[in-house]
Design a protein around this motif. Structure first.
Motif, short mmCIF file in Angstrom:
data_model
loop_
_atom_site.label_atom_id
_atom_site.label_comp_id
_atom_site.label_asym_id
_atom_site.label_seq_id
_atom_site.Cartn_x
_atom_site.Cartn_y
_atom_site.Cartn_z
N THR A 154 1.01 -1.28 0.03
CA THR A 154 0.01 0.02 -0.08
C THR A 154 0.83 1.27 -0.08
N PHE A 155 0.50 2.06 -0.92
CA PHE A 155 1.31 3.53 -1.04
C PHE A 155 0.80 4.40 0.16
N GLY A 156 1.44 5.10 0.89
CA GLY A 156 0.94 6.20 1.91
C GLY A 156 0.61 7.23 1.32
N LEU A 157 0.93 7.54 0.05
CA LEU A 157 0.50 8.56 -0.90
C LEU A 157 0.22 8.26 -2.28
N ASN A 158 -0.70 8.53 -3.12
CA ASN A 158 -0.99 8.06 -4.30
C ASN A 158 -0.24 8.97 -5.26
N ARG A 159 0.97 9.69 -5.04
CA ARG A 159 1.65 10.61 -5.96
C ARG A 159 3.21 10.41 -5.71
N LEU A 160 3.98 10.94 -6.70
CA LEU A 160 5.33 10.85 -6.41
C LEU A 160 5.74 12.11 -5.32
N ILE A 161 6.76 11.56 -4.47
CA ILE A 161 7.11 12.60 -3.68
C ILE A 161 8.64 13.11 -4.07
N ILE A 162 8.90 14.42 -4.12
CA ILE A 162 10.03 14.82 -4.36
C ILE A 162 10.63 15.70 -3.37
N LEU A 163 11.78 15.13 -2.78
CA LEU A 163 12.62 15.82 -1.72
C LEU A 163 13.44 16.59 -1.98
N ILE A 164 13.53 18.09 -1.48
CA ILE A 164 14.31 19.10 -2.04
C ILE A 164 15.14 19.61 -0.81
N PRO A 165 16.39 19.16 -0.50
CA PRO A 165 17.02 19.39 0.70
C PRO A 165 17.31 21.01 0.49
N ASP A 166 17.76 21.77 1.82
CA ASP A 166 18.25 23.14 1.79
C ASP A 166 19.62 23.12 1.61
N GLU A 167 20.37 21.99 1.71
CA GLU A 167 21.67 21.74 1.40
C GLU A 167 22.15 20.75 0.57
N LYS A 168 23.31 20.58 0.35
CA LYS A 168 23.63 19.32 -0.31
C LYS A 168 22.99 18.31 -0.21
N ARG A 267 -0.39 18.04 -13.00
CA ARG A 267 -1.06 18.61 -11.81
C ARG A 267 -1.52 17.42 -10.75
N ASN A 268 -1.33 17.79 -9.74
CA ASN A 268 -1.72 16.99 -8.43
C ASN A 268 -1.25 15.57 -8.56
N LYS A 269 -0.33 15.29 -9.17
CA LYS A 269 0.52 14.01 -9.24
C LYS A 269 1.99 14.09 -8.29
N VAL A 270 2.26 15.16 -7.94
CA VAL A 270 3.65 15.21 -7.48
C VAL A 270 3.28 16.23 -5.90
N ASP A 271 4.00 15.83 -4.89
CA ASP A 271 4.50 16.69 -3.98
C ASP A 271 5.85 17.02 -3.73
N LEU A 272 5.96 18.24 -3.90
CA LEU A 272 7.50 18.82 -3.64
C LEU A 272 7.53 19.27 -2.26
N ILE A 273 8.46 18.56 -1.66
CA ILE A 273 8.74 18.93 -0.23
C ILE A 273 10.02 19.49 0.05
N ILE A 274 10.19 20.92 0.45
CA ILE A 274 11.44 21.35 0.72
C ILE A 274 11.83 21.53 1.92
N TYR A 275 12.92 21.09 2.66
CA TYR A 275 13.15 20.81 4.04
C TYR A 275 14.54 20.94 4.42
N LYS A 276 14.46 21.17 5.77
CA LYS A 276 15.89 21.30 6.35
C LYS A 276 16.66 20.12 6.55
N SER A 277 17.99 20.15 6.13
CA SER A 277 18.64 18.82 6.27
C SER A 277 18.89 18.32 7.46
N CYS A 278 19.18 19.41 8.56
CA CYS A 278 19.30 19.19 9.73
C CYS A 278 18.66 19.87 10.84
#
Length: 304
Positions: A154-168, A267-278
Motif C-alpha cells: 500500500t502506498f502512503g500517498l498516491n503521488r510522487l514525492i520529490i524531496l528538496i533539501p536546503d543543503e547538498k 497537476r496533483n501527481k507530485v508533492d514537492l517537499i523542501i526541508y531542512k537537512s539538519c
C-alpha cells in the motif's frame, strides 16, 4: 526657478541617453569583433544593434516624456535651450564610470528571481520537468494501483514525492531512513520511435503507521546532485553559485512547482517537499518523520 529646473533636467536626461548611446555603440563594436560566431551571418549586424539598443518600458516612457517636454520648450522658447551644454557633455565619462554603481549582491539576486528563464535553477527545473516528469507522471496513479495489486503493498500517498533539501543532497539519506528500496515504478514511453523507460524509486517505511507498513514513490531530484558536483569544480563552481546556493534551491523548487501545476498532465501527481537537512542540533532530519507529518496534512489517515 521651475523653468530652469525643468530645462536642466531635460539636459541631464539628454546627456545620459547620449552617453548610453555611445557606450552601447562601443559594445556593438566589441560584440561584432569578438563574438560574431554567436550570430547568423545574414542578420548579425541587425541582431546586435537590436539587442544593444533595446529599452525596457520604464526607459521608453521616460524618454518619450522628456522628448515631448523638450520639444514643447524648444518651440515656445529657444530651440537650443534644452540641448546639453559643454558642462553637461563633459560629465559623460563620469557617467560611464558610475554606470555600474547600482550593482550589488542584492540586485544580482533580483535578476536571479526574475522570470526570464535564463538562470541556472530555472534551467534545472525545466530539464527535470520536460526531460522526465512530463513523460512519467501521466497515468501515474493508475500505475501505482496496479503496482499495489501486483506486489501486495500500500502506498502512503498516491503521488510522487520529490524531496528538496536546503543543503547538498545526501545520496544515502533515503536508504538510511527506510527499510528497503523496492522495485522501481516504471513508465515506458515511445519517443522518436524508441521506447524510453522512466522510473521512480519506491521505498518501504521503517515503521508502522496504524499497525500498517506503507510504501512511497520517493526520490531526490537528479539536477540537485549535478549542481552540487558543479559547485566542487574550479571552473563551474563560481563564488556566486556558492553564495546563492539556497536561493538557487528555492528558485528551482518554485519553478518546478509552477511547471507541474500549470500542466494538466502533471497537476496533483507530485508533492514537492523542501526541508531542512539538519535540525537545530545539527542532526540529520529523519525523512520518515517528515513524510508522516506530510501525510497528516494531506490525508485522512490520522483523522478520527
Amino acid at each position: 526657478m521651475i523653468e530652469e529646473y525643468v530645462v536642466n533636467s531635460i539636459r541631464i536626461v539628454a546627456t545620459v541617453f547620449l552617453a548610453e548611446f555611445l557606450l552601447r555603440f562601443y559594445l556593438c563594436v566589441v560584440e561584432y569583433l569578438y563574438y560574431s560566431r554567436y550570430y547568423q551571418p545574414e542578420n548579425r549586424v541587425t541582431t546586435i544593434l537590436r539587442r544593444a539598443y533595446s529599452l525596457n518600458n520604464v526607459s521608453k516612457h521616460l524618454l518619450l516624456a522628456f522628448l515631448v517636454l523638450g520639444i514643447g520648450i524648444s518651440i515656445s522658447d529657444n530651440s537650443c535651450a534644452v540641448f546639453p551644454t559643454v558642462d553637461f557633455l563633459s560629465q559623460i565619462p563620469l557617467y560611464w564610470g558610475l554606470r555600474t554603481i547600482h550593482r550589488s549582491t542584492l540586485t544580482d539576486l533580483h535578476r536571479l528571481r526574475d522570470p526570464h528563464g535564463l538562470d541556472y535553477p530555472t534551467g534545472m527545473a525545466s530539464s527535470l520537468f520536460y526531460g522526465c516528469l512530463i513523460h512519467s507522471l501521466p497515468g501515474l496513479k493508475n500505475r501505482m494501483t496496479v503496482y499495489e495489486d501486483q506486489n501486495n503493498i500500500t502506498f502512503g500517498l498516491n503521488r510522487l514525492i520529490i524531496l528538496i533539501p536546503d543543503e547538498k543532497p545526501d545520496d544515502g539519506v533515503l536508504e538510511r531512513d527506510f527499510d528497503e528500496q523496492a522495485t522501481p515504478l516504471k513508465t515506458i514511453v515511445e519517443r522518436a520511435g524508441v521506447d524510453r523507460t522512466f522510473q521512480h524509486s519506491v521505498y518501504r517505511m521503517n515503521r508502522r503507521i496504524n499497525d500498517k507498513i506503507y510504501y512511497f514513490a520517493l526520490e531526490l531530484p537528479a539536477p540537485m546532485f549535478s549542481f552540487s558536483d558543479a559547485m566542487q569544480s574550479s571552473t563551474s563552481g563560481t563564488w556566486q553559485m556558492k553564495q546563492f546556493k539556497r536561493e538557487i534551491w528555492m528558485r528551482f523548487h518554485e519553478h518546478l512547482d509552477e511547471l507541474i501545476k500549470s500542466c494538466p498532465q502533471t497537476r496533483n501527481k507530485v508533492d514537492l517537499i523542501i526541508y531542512k537537512s539538519c535540525d537545530v542540533e545539527g542532526n540529520p532530519v529523519d525523512i520518515s518523520e517528515l513524510l508522516i507529518s506530510h501525510m497528516k496534512k494531506t490525508t485522512k489517515l490520522f483523522k478520527n
